[in-house]
Design a protein around this motif. Structure first.
Motif, PDB file in Angstrom:
ATOM      1  N   GLY A  72      61.434  27.936  48.051  1.00  0.00           N
ATOM      2  CA  GLY A  72      60.891  28.633  46.887  1.00  0.00           C
ATOM      3  C   GLY A  72      60.147  27.673  45.976  1.00  0.00           C
ATOM      4  N   ALA A  73      59.273  28.245  45.146  1.00  0.00           N
ATOM      5  CA  ALA A  73      58.474  27.410  44.234  1.00  0.00           C
ATOM      6  C   ALA A  73      58.267  28.118  42.896  1.00  0.00           C
ATOM      7  CB  ALA A  73      57.136  27.062  44.881  1.00  0.00           C
ATOM      8  N   GLY A  74      59.176  29.026  42.541  1.00  0.00           N
ATOM      9  CA  GLY A  74      59.093  29.736  41.267  1.00  0.00           C
ATOM     10  C   GLY A  74      59.897  29.025  40.190  1.00  0.00           C
ATOM     11  N   GLY A  75      60.368  29.791  39.213  1.00  0.00           N
ATOM     12  CA  GLY A  75      61.069  29.211  38.074  1.00  0.00           C
ATOM     13  C   GLY A  75      62.362  28.509  38.452  1.00  0.00           C
ATOM     14  N   ALA A  76      63.183  29.138  39.280  1.00  0.00           N
ATOM     15  CA  ALA A  76      64.452  28.510  39.669  1.00  0.00           C
ATOM     16  C   ALA A  76      64.181  27.249  40.485  1.00  0.00           C
ATOM     17  CB  ALA A  76      65.314  29.497  40.460  1.00  0.00           C
ATOM     18  N   ALA A  77      63.143  27.276  41.309  1.00  0.00           N
ATOM     19  CA  ALA A  77      62.789  26.083  42.096  1.00  0.00           C
ATOM     20  C   ALA A  77      62.433  24.933  41.164  1.00  0.00           C
ATOM     21  CB  ALA A  77      61.614  26.384  43.021  1.00  0.00           C
ATOM     22  N   LEU A 134      59.750  24.047  50.322  1.00  0.00           N
ATOM     23  CA  LEU A 134      59.148  24.970  51.294  1.00  0.00           C
ATOM     24  C   LEU A 134      59.021  26.340  50.638  1.00  0.00           C
ATOM     25  CD1 LEU A 134      61.229  24.003  54.482  1.00  0.00           C
ATOM     26  CD2 LEU A 134      59.108  22.968  53.627  1.00  0.00           C
ATOM     27  N   ASN A 135      57.846  26.949  50.771  1.00  0.00           N
ATOM     28  CA  ASN A 135      57.625  28.220  50.085  1.00  0.00           C
ATOM     29  C   ASN A 135      56.776  29.149  50.935  1.00  0.00           C
ATOM     30  OD1 ASN A 135      57.964  29.846  47.745  1.00  0.00           O
ATOM     31  ND2 ASN A 135      55.858  29.431  47.127  1.00  0.00           N
ATOM     32  N   ARG A 136      56.947  30.464  50.694  1.00  0.00           N
ATOM     33  CA  ARG A 136      56.108  31.452  51.379  1.00  0.00           C
ATOM     34  C   ARG A 136      54.630  31.106  51.161  1.00  0.00           C
ATOM     35  NH1 ARG A 136      56.495  37.583  49.409  1.00  0.00           N
ATOM     36  NH2 ARG A 136      55.897  36.593  47.446  1.00  0.00           N
ATOM     37  N   THR A 137      54.288  30.729  49.916  1.00  0.00           N
ATOM     38  CA  THR A 137      52.918  30.320  49.603  1.00  0.00           C
ATOM     39  C   THR A 137      52.919  28.793  49.493  1.00  0.00           C
ATOM     40  OG1 THR A 137      52.811  32.332  48.261  1.00  0.00           O
ATOM     41  CG2 THR A 137      51.006  30.755  47.998  1.00  0.00           C
ATOM     42  N   PRO A 138      52.562  28.094  50.588  1.00  0.00           N
ATOM     43  CA  PRO A 138      52.695  26.631  50.587  1.00  0.00           C
ATOM     44  C   PRO A 138      51.889  25.949  49.481  1.00  0.00           C
ATOM     45  CG  PRO A 138      52.359  27.447  52.818  1.00  0.00           C
ATOM     46  CD  PRO A 138      52.143  28.618  51.910  1.00  0.00           C
ATOM     47  N   ALA A 139      50.772  26.531  49.051  1.00  0.00           N
ATOM     48  CA  ALA A 139      49.967  25.883  47.999  1.00  0.00           C
ATOM     49  C   ALA A 139      50.774  25.742  46.713  1.00  0.00           C
ATOM     50  CB  ALA A 139      48.694  26.687  47.747  1.00  0.00           C
ATOM     51  N   ARG A 140      51.650  26.717  46.452  1.00  0.00           N
ATOM     52  CA  ARG A 140      52.507  26.630  45.255  1.00  0.00           C
ATOM     53  C   ARG A 140      53.530  25.506  45.418  1.00  0.00           C
ATOM     54  NH1 ARG A 140      55.588  31.828  42.954  1.00  0.00           N
ATOM     55  NH2 ARG A 140      55.611  30.879  40.876  1.00  0.00           N
ATOM     56  N   ALA A 141      54.044  25.375  46.646  1.00  0.00           N
ATOM     57  CA  ALA A 141      54.996  24.285  46.926  1.00  0.00           C
ATOM     58  C   ALA A 141      54.306  22.941  46.745  1.00  0.00           C
ATOM     59  CB  ALA A 141      55.551  24.418  48.339  1.00  0.00           C
ATOM     60  N   ASP A 159      72.880  29.068  47.710  1.00  0.00           N
ATOM     61  CA  ASP A 159      71.914  30.126  47.415  1.00  0.00           C
ATOM     62  C   ASP A 159      71.923  30.332  45.911  1.00  0.00           C
ATOM     63  OD1 ASP A 159      70.177  32.264  47.542  1.00  0.00           O
ATOM     64  OD2 ASP A 159      71.126  33.067  49.343  1.00  0.00           O
ATOM     65  N   SER A 160      70.757  30.344  45.268  1.00  0.00           N
ATOM     66  CA  SER A 160      70.789  30.619  43.817  1.00  0.00           C
ATOM     67  C   SER A 160      71.000  32.108  43.566  1.00  0.00           C
ATOM     68  CB  SER A 160      69.533  30.097  43.118  1.00  0.00           C
ATOM     69  OG  SER A 160      68.407  30.715  43.620  1.00  0.00           O
ATOM     70  N   VAL A 161      70.749  32.927  44.572  1.00  0.00           N
ATOM     71  CA  VAL A 161      71.042  34.355  44.453  1.00  0.00           C
ATOM     72  C   VAL A 161      72.567  34.543  44.412  1.00  0.00           C
ATOM     73  CG1 VAL A 161      70.929  36.569  45.673  1.00  0.00           C
ATOM     74  CG2 VAL A 161      68.929  35.051  45.662  1.00  0.00           C
TER      75      VAL A 161
HETATM   76  N1  NAP Z   1      72.437  31.450  39.939  1.00  0.00           N
HETATM   77  C1  NAP Z   1      71.740  31.303  38.817  1.00  0.00           C
HETATM   78  O1  NAP Z   1      72.260  30.895  37.767  1.00  0.00           O
HETATM   79  C2  NAP Z   1      70.267  31.606  38.836  1.00  0.00           C
HETATM   80  C3  NAP Z   1      69.436  31.102  37.818  1.00  0.00           C
HETATM   81  C4  NAP Z   1      68.063  31.380  37.887  1.00  0.00           C
HETATM   82  C5  NAP Z   1      67.557  32.154  38.937  1.00  0.00           C
HETATM   83  N2  NAP Z   1      68.404  32.620  39.895  1.00  0.00           N
HETATM   84  C6  NAP Z   1      67.901  33.442  41.024  1.00  0.00           C
HETATM   85  O2  NAP Z   1      66.837  32.763  41.674  1.00  0.00           O
HETATM   86  C7  NAP Z   1      65.945  33.708  42.259  1.00  0.00           C
HETATM   87  C8  NAP Z   1      64.509  33.321  41.955  1.00  0.00           C
HETATM   88  O3  NAP Z   1      64.251  33.419  40.552  1.00  0.00           O
HETATM   89  P1  NAP Z   1      62.909  32.827  39.935  1.00  0.00           P
HETATM   90  O4  NAP Z   1      63.018  32.988  38.466  1.00  0.00           O
HETATM   91  O5  NAP Z   1      62.605  31.477  40.507  1.00  0.00           O
HETATM   92  O6  NAP Z   1      61.804  33.872  40.510  1.00  0.00           O
HETATM   93  P2  NAP Z   1      60.243  33.632  40.660  1.00  0.00           P
HETATM   94  O7  NAP Z   1      59.744  32.601  39.685  1.00  0.00           O
HETATM   95  O8  NAP Z   1      59.632  34.985  40.660  1.00  0.00           O
HETATM   96  O9  NAP Z   1      60.055  32.993  42.140  1.00  0.00           O
HETATM   97  C9  NAP Z   1      60.316  33.758  43.281  1.00  0.00           C
HETATM   98  C10 NAP Z   1      60.242  32.884  44.539  1.00  0.00           C
HETATM   99  O10 NAP Z   1      60.659  33.708  45.634  1.00  0.00           O
HETATM  100  C11 NAP Z   1      59.637  33.710  46.634  1.00  0.00           C
HETATM  101  N3  NAP Z   1      59.620  35.015  47.288  1.00  0.00           N
HETATM  102  C12 NAP Z   1      59.635  36.235  46.692  1.00  0.00           C
HETATM  103  N4  NAP Z   1      59.622  37.212  47.622  1.00  0.00           N
HETATM  104  C13 NAP Z   1      59.597  36.580  48.839  1.00  0.00           C
HETATM  105  C14 NAP Z   1      59.577  37.057  50.175  1.00  0.00           C
HETATM  106  N5  NAP Z   1      59.593  38.363  50.466  1.00  0.00           N
HETATM  107  N6  NAP Z   1      59.580  36.144  51.162  1.00  0.00           N
HETATM  108  C15 NAP Z   1      59.593  34.808  50.894  1.00  0.00           C
HETATM  109  N7  NAP Z   1      59.603  34.308  49.638  1.00  0.00           N
HETATM  110  C16 NAP Z   1      59.591  35.189  48.622  1.00  0.00           C
HETATM  111  C17 NAP Z   1      58.357  33.409  45.892  1.00  0.00           C
HETATM  112  O11 NAP Z   1      57.395  32.907  46.806  1.00  0.00           O
HETATM  113  P3  NAP Z   1      55.797  32.938  46.479  1.00  0.00           P
HETATM  114  O12 NAP Z   1      55.530  31.723  45.640  1.00  0.00           O
HETATM  115  O13 NAP Z   1      55.168  32.893  47.818  1.00  0.00           O
HETATM  116  O14 NAP Z   1      55.541  34.227  45.740  1.00  0.00           O
HETATM  117  C18 NAP Z   1      58.855  32.357  44.888  1.00  0.00           C
HETATM  118  O15 NAP Z   1      58.962  31.097  45.501  1.00  0.00           O
HETATM  119  C19 NAP Z   1      66.348  35.083  41.696  1.00  0.00           C
HETATM  120  O16 NAP Z   1      67.046  35.784  42.693  1.00  0.00           O
HETATM  121  C20 NAP Z   1      67.293  34.752  40.538  1.00  0.00           C
HETATM  122  O17 NAP Z   1      68.288  35.736  40.366  1.00  0.00           O
HETATM  123  C21 NAP Z   1      69.735  32.367  39.862  1.00  0.00           C
END
Ligand code: NAP
Length: 270
Positions: free
Chosen positions: A130-135, A152-159, A213-215
């Motif tokens: 992943g490469a979003g906020g939690a990453a 490693l990310n679905r969208t490698p350019a973001r990674a 898993d952060s999920v």
């Molecule tokens: N345990 C905790 O305390 C905690 C704290 C924070 C967050 N989290 C969890 O972390 C997760 C991510 O949160 P976030 O804020 O980082 O979200 P975010 O910024 O929206 O990032 C989402 C990430 O998931 C990828 N993704 C989404 N759908 C996908 C799919 N179908 N196949 C492959 N990759 C996919 C995205 O890839 P692209 O870049 O390609 O779109 C991106 O890397 C959430 O489930 C959240 O509940 C947990």
């Protein structure tokens, strides 16, 4: 508990409010520590975020946790964002200090403390999916602890962008996991959240790594089940949430919340 005129108010702002366990966890910790405070959940749509922060300021709310989708947008409404949260680019905690609202990020330390309970991170090879906020929080923390990180990310350019920003060792597509032997693997994609899917092929999972898993909904995701079947050690995102909550309480009160009490409250709130 008895609510009095002296009772402090804390809460979480998120949208939609869904099923958050944060009120259960924080209220249990407050009770155990004898802190005279209540913690509520506030459903705040993006267009009301500024109003919500102004309201919190006017009402003297002591601390707000900030969740999806507000972690970036909240920053412009605060008096100060600490250096770590600025580097991560997201605030998940707003704490009132005097009349000032200070933004911090406890996601990174929550994740790192959960991982460090099981493994020393310095010198380990870590893969972040992943490469979003939690990453961003995870990569910041792992690099800060001296791990060698591949993103490693679905969208490698973001990674790639994230890897360059945080001086990570490498980046690529999710499908290349098998090419990156690692000691620690962390999923920060949202894949598996309330679904029985995994972001990666089970055959590519490392056999001896610690896999987190952060999920946390469900507590045991498909990824964790697959990893366990491969022989890996697994860690639920619940622990990241528990440790980051303890850090929030420490930021406000300078007291140490019991991880066991936070964990029990998390379980009871399902
Ligand atoms: N345990 C905790 O305390 C905690 C704290 C924070 C967050 N989290 C969890 O972390 C997760 C991510 O949160 P976030 O804020 O980082 O979200 P975010 O910024 O929206 O990032 C989402 C990430 O998931 C990828 N993704 C989404 N759908 C996908 C799919 N179908 N196949 C492959 N990759 C996919 C995205 O890839 P692209 O870049 O390609 O779109 C991106 O890397 C959430 O489930 C959240 O509940 C947990």
């Amino acid at each position: 508990m008895r609510i009095t005129p002296n009772t402090d108010v804390c809460g979480i702002v998120l949208h939609p409010v869904g099923h958050t366990r944060s009120p259960a966890m924080h209220n249990a910790a407050f009770a155990a520590l004898g802190i005279d405070a209540v913690y509520a959940a506030f459903d705040v749509p993006p267009e009301r975020l500024g109003d919500a922060v102004r309201g919190a300021r006017a009402l003297g709310i002591r601390q707000l946790a900030v969740s999806i989708p507000h972690k970036v947008a909240v920053m412009e409404h605060l008096d100060e964002v600490d250096a770590t949260a600025r580097q991560i680019g997201a605030v998940n905690t707003v704490t009132r200090q005097g009349d000032r609202l200070i933004g911090s990020n406890t996601d990174w330390i929550g994740a790192i403390q959960a991982l460090e309970r099981e493994r020393k991170l310095a010198g380990t090879r870590a893969v972040v999916l992943g490469a979003g906020g939690a990453a961003r929080a995870l990569v910041y923390g792992l690099v800060e602890r001296g791990a060698e990180v591949v993103i490693l990310n679905r969208t490698p350019a973001r990674a790639q962008r994230l890897a360059e920003e945080f001086s990570a060792a490498g980046y690529g597509a999710l499908s290349t996991l098998g090419d990156h032997p690692c000691d620690v693997l962390v999923n920060t994609t949202s894949v598996g959240l309330r679904s029985d899917e995994s972001p990666v092929d089970p055959a590519a999972l490392p056999k001896t790594a610690l896999v987190m898993d952060s999920v946390y909904d469900p507590i045991e995701t498909r990824l964790l089940r697959d990893a366990k079947q491969r022989g890996a050690q697994t860690l639920s995102g619940k622990w990241m949430l528990v440790y980051q909550a303890a850090e929030q309480i420490r930021l406000w009160t300078n007291r140490e919340a019991s991880v066991d009490i936070l964990s029990q409250a998390f379980d009871a709130a399902k």
